[in-house]
Design a protein around this motif. Sequence first.
Motif, mmCIF file in Angstrom:
data_model
loop_
_atom_site.group_PDB
_atom_site.id
_atom_site.type_symbol
_atom_site.label_atom_id
_atom_site.label_comp_id
_atom_site.label_asym_id
_atom_site.label_seq_id
_atom_site.Cartn_x
_atom_site.Cartn_y
_atom_site.Cartn_z
ATOM 1 N N VAL A 62 7.528 -4.635 -4.585
ATOM 2 C CA VAL A 62 6.827 -5.836 -4.183
ATOM 3 C C VAL A 62 5.671 -6.080 -5.234
ATOM 4 C CG1 VAL A 62 5.834 -7.119 -2.476
ATOM 5 C CG2 VAL A 62 7.752 -5.954 -1.956
ATOM 6 N N LEU A 63 5.194 -7.238 -5.567
ATOM 7 C CA LEU A 63 3.965 -7.202 -6.496
ATOM 8 C C LEU A 63 3.202 -8.785 -5.892
ATOM 9 C CD1 LEU A 63 5.531 -7.733 -10.080
ATOM 10 C CD2 LEU A 63 3.935 -6.024 -9.264
ATOM 11 N N SER A 64 2.159 -8.573 -5.270
ATOM 12 C CA SER A 64 1.079 -9.349 -4.812
ATOM 13 C C SER A 64 0.137 -10.296 -5.663
ATOM 14 C CB SER A 64 0.507 -8.793 -3.584
ATOM 15 O OG SER A 64 -0.527 -8.070 -3.996
ATOM 16 N N ARG A 65 -0.548 -10.990 -5.535
ATOM 17 C CA ARG A 65 -1.448 -11.459 -6.403
ATOM 18 C C ARG A 65 -2.487 -10.462 -6.859
ATOM 19 N NH1 ARG A 65 -1.264 -17.507 -3.947
ATOM 20 N NH2 ARG A 65 -1.188 -16.270 -1.944
ATOM 21 N N LYS A 66 -3.104 -9.846 -5.814
ATOM 22 C CA LYS A 66 -3.958 -8.872 -6.078
ATOM 23 C C LYS A 66 -3.438 -7.518 -6.642
ATOM 24 C CE LYS A 66 -6.386 -9.771 -1.965
ATOM 25 N NZ LYS A 66 -6.704 -9.278 -0.698
ATOM 26 N N ASP A 67 -2.188 -7.301 -6.746
ATOM 27 C CA ASP A 67 -1.867 -6.157 -7.544
ATOM 28 C C ASP A 67 -1.804 -6.611 -8.919
ATOM 29 O OD1 ASP A 67 -0.735 -4.557 -5.166
ATOM 30 O OD2 ASP A 67 1.042 -5.620 -5.313
ATOM 31 N N LEU A 68 -1.476 -7.791 -9.304
ATOM 32 C CA LEU A 68 -1.673 -8.349 -10.710
ATOM 33 C C LEU A 68 -3.009 -8.510 -11.068
ATOM 34 C CD1 LEU A 68 1.458 -11.000 -10.520
ATOM 35 C CD2 LEU A 68 1.416 -8.714 -11.422
ATOM 36 N N LEU A 69 -3.877 -8.942 -10.217
ATOM 37 C CA LEU A 69 -5.362 -8.923 -10.490
ATOM 38 C C LEU A 69 -6.071 -7.721 -10.793
ATOM 39 C CD1 LEU A 69 -6.846 -11.502 -7.953
ATOM 40 C CD2 LEU A 69 -6.976 -11.729 -10.520
ATOM 41 N N ARG A 70 -5.772 -6.664 -9.947
ATOM 42 C CA ARG A 70 -6.096 -5.173 -10.266
ATOM 43 C C ARG A 70 -5.941 -4.810 -11.647
ATOM 44 N NH1 ARG A 70 -3.360 -2.913 -6.416
ATOM 45 N NH2 ARG A 70 -4.730 -3.716 -4.710
ATOM 46 N N ALA A 71 -4.393 -5.113 -11.959
ATOM 47 C CA ALA A 71 -3.957 -4.555 -13.136
ATOM 48 C C ALA A 71 -4.391 -5.344 -14.338
ATOM 49 C CB ALA A 71 -2.389 -4.708 -13.374
#
Length: 152
Positions: A62-71
Amino acid sequence: YTGKSGSQLLTEKLKKITVQEYQSIPVVVHEESSVYDAISSMFLEDVGTLFVVNKKSALVGVLSRKDLLRASIGKQDLESLPVSIIMTRMPNITVCEKDDLIMEVANKLIEKQIDALPVVKKRKSGDYEVIGRVTKTNITKLLVDLSHDQLI
Ligand code: ADP
């Protein structure tokens, strides 16, 4: 007249509503996709959560918005960073099935403090096919529908 209170009727009604009546279409990305492509999909498909699948189309993450922001605030090259490095992965994924009660899903969203659950179908091989998505928006829609109901 049944003598039941409005809240009893509401509870009875809620206990009959299943996931399939309130699910949305899932948006998936392949585990070898880059973080850059996942961010593009999130914008293009207008969703807040992406599900990650492998070659067999089985749910792996699963990928959330924050996972992508963190990366994105790291120093990594987003076009060469695979989503499999940053996603939340199986078996730590909270899922539901189409015949589950929508209130069970609402409980899971609150308990786990997440925005969405994949609706899955277990295959003979033991892995999960992603067939839908339930988000806080679907639950809000349910609330709006109930408020339009004569029952209440
Ligand atoms: P955000 O991180 O953008 O606020 P969420 O609250 O949905 O969005 O996600 C919080 C964390 O939980 C993220 O790391 C995400 O990968 C993970 N997550 C999201 N949905 C699920 C799920 N159904 N099962 C397990 N983990 C999830």
